[in-house]
Design an enzyme around this catalytic site. Sequence first.
Site, PDB file in Angstrom:
ATOM      1  CD  GLU A   1      -1.756  -1.078   1.253  1.00 26.66           C
ATOM      2  OE1 GLU A   1      -2.903  -0.871   1.203  1.00 26.66           O
ATOM      3  OE2 GLU A   1      -1.228  -0.718   2.327  1.00 26.66           O
TER       4      GLU A   1
ATOM      5  N   PRO B   1      -2.656  -3.744  18.896  1.00 26.37           N
ATOM      6  CG  PRO B   1      -3.063  -1.601  19.579  1.00 26.37           C
ATOM      7  CD  PRO B   1      -2.508  -2.732  20.068  1.00 26.37           C
TER       8      PRO B   1
END
Length: 418
Positions: free
Chosen positions: A64, A265
């Site tokens: 975000e 990752p």
Amino acid sequence: MRPASLALYGAATGLLEPLAPLLLRRRAAAGKEDPTRLGERLGKPSHAVPDGPLVWLHGVSVGESLSLLPLIEALSERSPQTRLLVTSGTRTSAELLAKRLPPGVIHQYAPIDGPRAVVRFLNHWRPRLAIFVESELWPNMVLAAQARRIRLALISARMTKASARGWGRVPAAARTLLSAFDLVLPQEAETAARLTRLGARVGPFLSLKLAGGPLPCDAAELARLRGMIGERPVILAASTHPGEEEIIARAVQATERDALLVIAPRHPERAGEIAAALAAQGFTVTRRSEGATPDAGVYLADTLGEMGLFFRLARAAIMGGSFLPGVGGHNPLEPARLGVAVVTGPHAFNARAVYDEMFAEVAALEAADEAALVRHISGLIDYPAIARRIGEAGLDYAERQGAALDQALTLIQPLLRP
């Protein structure tokens, strides 16, 4: 008058707020908070208020907060007299923002939603406009900002079916909070319908994650790594989650091609467990965080802020979070903006509308299972022209998404006026 549910929430958070310092110290001891900046979580600033009108932008976590970057850059260009404050809630997001925010933009950790912390925060910063991204509906913060006549915008808004069901149990609270926003821009039609049912006045669609520019990278490091890798095609497994690294590593191995697999990752702190799991399957694993070079086996890109580097190295990007149920996939526009062929698994429901549009333009591929993933990787390695064509289609699609940001800026601009 506040609905009873919001009044109860305010009273309960007020009673519990004295426990916040203890809880924050425990989180800091566990590595989940920055121990040197705990005051910010209690609304105590660590930075002076700059001169000029202030706009506050908030994104809770990594995705975000980083999605705010194109909006931050655009606001800086269009309103250079406006000062920008960005808040986020996680250590990882703070570390990445420290590298990516333009000069002069202030970062603080977001205060907890306790009445006293919120008052301290707002009394110090006194923003003219507060912009929340995705799904941030903290009652004390929203209502305190409204009481101070701070303009409020909820943009790139996203509400899941489960969240809508939860807010539907307290409809008066939902209606009160959503009606406090001067501007609500949903990501897509389903969120728009849910927010409208709960009482929001929604505007046109905007997904900030679709509107950004290409990720940056260190050009010298890119040249160095390209020289080391040579002609070997690079397959990048991006933003992977537990269990996916083994699936993708097996698929690359099954192609029997001389490709380099780079795994980046989603949470680099998992690097140790990833290396151990792959070593148990017979793979040789080297880690970038330990200074290793991509010579052979699997190269684990367990660092922060370098995705732009690894996307540029890749022949194809296999997007994680999509090969096992639960996560829902990740934003395919980051590799697409760099002309990299995108492959996703079947469980990308969070980005389904985007993927469906990209599939229609052959701008991305879907691997329904591990066997399909092997076929896609083999084809992209054997036929680089096809990989380039898919990447070019993805780039064209990504570039067209920027128009929504221009429209959003036109709607935000009036909110900057006194």
